[in-house]
Design an enzyme around this catalytic site. Structure first.
Site, mmCIF file in Angstrom:
data_model
loop_
_atom_site.group_PDB
_atom_site.id
_atom_site.type_symbol
_atom_site.label_atom_id
_atom_site.label_comp_id
_atom_site.label_asym_id
_atom_site.label_seq_id
_atom_site.Cartn_x
_atom_site.Cartn_y
_atom_site.Cartn_z
ATOM 1 N N TYR A 61 0.888 -1.162 0.000
ATOM 2 C CA TYR A 61 0.000 0.000 0.000
ATOM 3 C C TYR A 61 0.929 1.216 0.000
ATOM 4 O O TYR A 61 1.567 1.507 1.016
ATOM 5 C CB TYR A 61 -0.878 -0.026 1.248
ATOM 6 C CG TYR A 61 -1.897 1.088 1.303
ATOM 7 C CD1 TYR A 61 -3.260 0.819 1.193
ATOM 8 C CD2 TYR A 61 -1.503 2.418 1.461
ATOM 9 C CE1 TYR A 61 -4.194 1.837 1.247
ATOM 10 C CE2 TYR A 61 -2.423 3.441 1.501
ATOM 11 C CZ TYR A 61 -3.762 3.150 1.402
ATOM 12 O OH TYR A 61 -4.691 4.157 1.447
ATOM 13 N N THR A 101 11.260 0.945 3.193
ATOM 14 C CA THR A 101 11.297 2.354 2.812
ATOM 15 C C THR A 101 12.148 3.214 3.737
ATOM 16 O O THR A 101 12.312 2.898 4.930
ATOM 17 C CB THR A 101 9.846 2.904 2.820
ATOM 18 O OG1 THR A 101 9.878 4.317 2.630
ATOM 19 C CG2 THR A 101 9.154 2.627 4.136
ATOM 20 N N TYR A 125 2.066 5.321 6.771
ATOM 21 C CA TYR A 125 2.752 4.473 5.787
ATOM 22 C C TYR A 125 4.066 3.945 6.378
ATOM 23 O O TYR A 125 4.341 2.740 6.341
ATOM 24 C CB TYR A 125 3.007 5.274 4.517
ATOM 25 C CG TYR A 125 3.937 4.607 3.520
ATOM 26 C CD1 TYR A 125 3.500 3.532 2.740
ATOM 27 C CD2 TYR A 125 5.259 5.044 3.364
ATOM 28 C CE1 TYR A 125 4.363 2.921 1.832
ATOM 29 C CE2 TYR A 125 6.117 4.441 2.453
ATOM 30 C CZ TYR A 125 5.662 3.381 1.697
ATOM 31 O OH TYR A 125 6.519 2.776 0.802
ATOM 32 N N LYS A 129 5.048 0.061 7.230
ATOM 33 C CA LYS A 129 6.187 -0.595 6.576
ATOM 34 C C LYS A 129 7.172 -1.106 7.632
ATOM 35 O O LYS A 129 7.767 -2.168 7.465
ATOM 36 C CB LYS A 129 6.879 0.364 5.598
ATOM 37 C CG LYS A 129 6.069 0.712 4.349
ATOM 38 C CD LYS A 129 5.852 -0.453 3.389
ATOM 39 C CE LYS A 129 7.111 -0.890 2.674
ATOM 40 N NZ LYS A 129 6.816 -1.953 1.666
HETATM 41 N N1 LIG Z 1 7.534 4.399 -4.654
HETATM 42 C C1 LIG Z 1 8.458 4.818 -3.798
HETATM 43 O O1 LIG Z 1 8.930 5.963 -3.863
HETATM 44 C C2 LIG Z 1 8.983 3.881 -2.733
HETATM 45 C C3 LIG Z 1 9.889 4.384 -1.789
HETATM 46 C C4 LIG Z 1 10.390 3.521 -0.808
HETATM 47 C C5 LIG Z 1 9.979 2.188 -0.778
HETATM 48 N N2 LIG Z 1 9.083 1.745 -1.683
HETATM 49 C C6 LIG Z 1 8.649 0.340 -1.590
HETATM 50 O O2 LIG Z 1 9.012 -0.316 -2.798
HETATM 51 C C7 LIG Z 1 8.028 -1.295 -3.134
HETATM 52 C C8 LIG Z 1 7.582 -1.113 -4.568
HETATM 53 O O3 LIG Z 1 7.068 0.194 -4.740
HETATM 54 P P1 LIG Z 1 6.476 0.668 -6.151
HETATM 55 O O4 LIG Z 1 6.710 2.126 -6.238
HETATM 56 O O5 LIG Z 1 6.936 -0.249 -7.238
HETATM 57 O O6 LIG Z 1 4.925 0.416 -5.888
HETATM 58 P P2 LIG Z 1 3.690 0.856 -6.795
HETATM 59 O O7 LIG Z 1 4.139 1.207 -8.178
HETATM 60 O O8 LIG Z 1 2.883 1.829 -6.013
HETATM 61 O O9 LIG Z 1 2.881 -0.516 -6.893
HETATM 62 C C9 LIG Z 1 2.309 -1.089 -5.766
HETATM 63 C C10 LIG Z 1 1.880 -2.496 -6.149
HETATM 64 O O10 LIG Z 1 1.301 -3.098 -4.999
HETATM 65 C C11 LIG Z 1 0.116 -3.752 -5.416
HETATM 66 N N3 LIG Z 1 -0.843 -3.826 -4.346
HETATM 67 C C12 LIG Z 1 -1.317 -2.819 -3.587
HETATM 68 N N4 LIG Z 1 -2.240 -3.296 -2.729
HETATM 69 C C13 LIG Z 1 -2.327 -4.630 -2.979
HETATM 70 C C14 LIG Z 1 -3.107 -5.680 -2.443
HETATM 71 N N5 LIG Z 1 -4.005 -5.466 -1.471
HETATM 72 N N6 LIG Z 1 -2.949 -6.928 -2.917
HETATM 73 C C15 LIG Z 1 -2.058 -7.174 -3.920
HETATM 74 N N7 LIG Z 1 -1.306 -6.234 -4.475
HETATM 75 C C16 LIG Z 1 -1.446 -4.977 -4.006
HETATM 76 C C17 LIG Z 1 -0.415 -2.899 -6.549
HETATM 77 O O11 LIG Z 1 -1.286 -3.673 -7.316
HETATM 78 P P3 LIG Z 1 -2.559 -3.066 -8.146
HETATM 79 O O12 LIG Z 1 -1.992 -2.702 -9.471
HETATM 80 O O13 LIG Z 1 -3.518 -4.201 -8.184
HETATM 81 O O14 LIG Z 1 -3.063 -1.872 -7.373
HETATM 82 C C18 LIG Z 1 0.867 -2.537 -7.281
HETATM 83 O O15 LIG Z 1 1.233 -3.581 -8.163
HETATM 84 C C19 LIG Z 1 6.935 -1.171 -2.083
HETATM 85 O O16 LIG Z 1 7.121 -2.172 -1.113
HETATM 86 C C20 LIG Z 1 7.145 0.207 -1.478
HETATM 87 O O17 LIG Z 1 6.704 0.275 -0.142
HETATM 88 C C21 LIG Z 1 8.579 2.543 -2.669
#
Ligand SMILES: NC(=O)c1ccc[n+]([C@@H]2O[C@H](COP(=O)([O-])OP(=O)(O)OC[C@H]3O[C@@H](n4cnc5c(N)ncnc54)[C@H](OP(=O)(O)O)[C@@H]3O)[C@@H](O)[C@H]2O)c1
Length: 296
Positions: A61, A101, A125, A129
């Site tokens: 999320y 994160t 968030y 995490k």
């Molecule tokens: N983005 C950032 O800047 C950032 C920074 C630090 C850490 N992170 C971490 O890095 C990881 C990847 O981030 P990202 O940016 O690639 O994420 P993202 O593009 O926001 O994608 C999130 C994914 O999680 C899936 N998801 C959300 N709720 C779900 C549920 N209930 N059941 C199954 N799937 C679910 C979504 O699927 P749907 O398509 O079905 O919604 C989507 O595929 C995460 O763990 C995040 O916490 C991200």
């Protein structure tokens, strides 16, 4: 080696698919509707049926502001579901990699954060995490938690694609200048995850396990990052956009963010011999993929 990845559409998962093809890894990305992380008790049967050699827990999320109003859902998806995945990994006696994160940190440190620094998230968030990290670590010692930050890619919704989208309609933008962090390029996260997965499947050494920081080299503020994006766009024939640096206090958001979430990648470099590129080189690659090569 069969790698089962949670998520099908996210930035990192898309990058993993592309990197997995190149690396010849067998990657199975599983997400909604096959699995729903908001229902942790339903995860075991579909994941076990895939007979993974390693689980890579990526989906989360990620709506930082919305999480303030959906704390319960964010806790289940970001905290309890990774714990359930780690228990599945433990039962199968396989490793789990889990993405976390920079927002687990409070941001009041003067220098860069290292893995042993005290956590203290400022928002829902970050708290959820952190709970995910703790539940994974409790379930199995055979884990690698990788904290990343400010993730962007040539696809999906992220800071780079958002800024370039704003350039279609605006000549100037106001961007927060008092938050410092490390932009991290999803294709490089994906390459690193594949290397780490291979190593932990082949090698049971305890020093390969634990918490690691996985970030682009160098640091910047959101405002300076925006300036670099627009400069790169101009070099490729795009429109000039003026960035007005503002304070976080002048950009009201539901969730508080850390002022400093810079993280050191030294441990990953030392233990895994892995370092990501300086962020401005990765940004250049991203802009070339999005817009094309710089002119001239
Ligand atoms: N983005 C950032 O800047 C950032 C920074 C630090 C850490 N992170 C971490 O890095 C990881 C990847 O981030 P990202 O940016 O690639 O994420 P993202 O593009 O926001 O994608 C999130 C994914 O999680 C899936 N998801 C959300 N709720 C779900 C549920 N209930 N059941 C199954 N799937 C679910 C979504 O699927 P749907 O398509 O079905 O919604 C989507 O595929 C995460 O763990 C995040 O916490 C991200």
């Amino acid at each position: 080696m069969r790698i089962v990845v949670t998520g099908k559409t996210g930035q990192v998962v898309q990058a993993l698919r592309a990197a997995g093809e190149t690396a010849g890894a067998e990657l199975v990305c599983i997400g909604r509707p096959e699995i729903d992380l908001s229902q942790p008790l339903t995860l075991e049967a579909p994941i076990r049926a895939l007979r993974p050699d390693v689980i890579v827990s990526v989906a989360a999320y990620t709506a930082v502001d919305k999480a303030e109003d959906e704390a319960q859902l964010a806790q289940v998806v970001n905290g309890d579901a990774p714990g359930a995945l780690a228990r599945i990994a433990a039962e199968r006696n396989i490793p789990i990699l889990h993405l976390s994160t920079d927002y687990v940190f409070p941001g009041d440190k003067a220098g860069v954060y290292v893995e042993t620094d005290a956590t203290g998230p400022l928002n829902v968030y970050g708290r959820t995490k952190l709970s995910g990290e703790q539940q994974v670590a409790r379930a199995t010692a055979n884990h690698v938690i990788l904290r990343t930050s400010w993730v962007y890619a040539p696809y999906g919704r992220n800071f780079v694609t958002t800024m370039l989208g704003l350039a279609d309609t605006l000549d100037e933008v106001r961007v927060v200048a008092d938050q410092q962090g490390c932009p991290t390029y999803a294709p490089e996260i994906a390459n690193a995850l594949l290397v780490v997965a291979r190593r932990v499947v082949d090698d049971g050494s305890p020093e390969l396990r634990g918490v690691f920081h996985l970030t682009g080299q160098g640091e910047t503020s959101w405002a300076s990052f925006a300036e670099a994006i627009f400069a790169g766009s101009v070099a490729r024939g795009g429109k000039a956009v003026t960035v007005h640096p503002i304070a976080s206090a002048d950009y009201p958001a539901a969730a508080r963010r850390p002022t400093n979430s810079r993280m050191s990648g030294e441990k990953l470099s030392k233990i895994y011999d892995l370092r990501l590129n300086p962020w401005h080189l990765s940004l250049d690659d991203c802009l070339t993929r999005l817009i094309g090569l710089p002119r001239g």
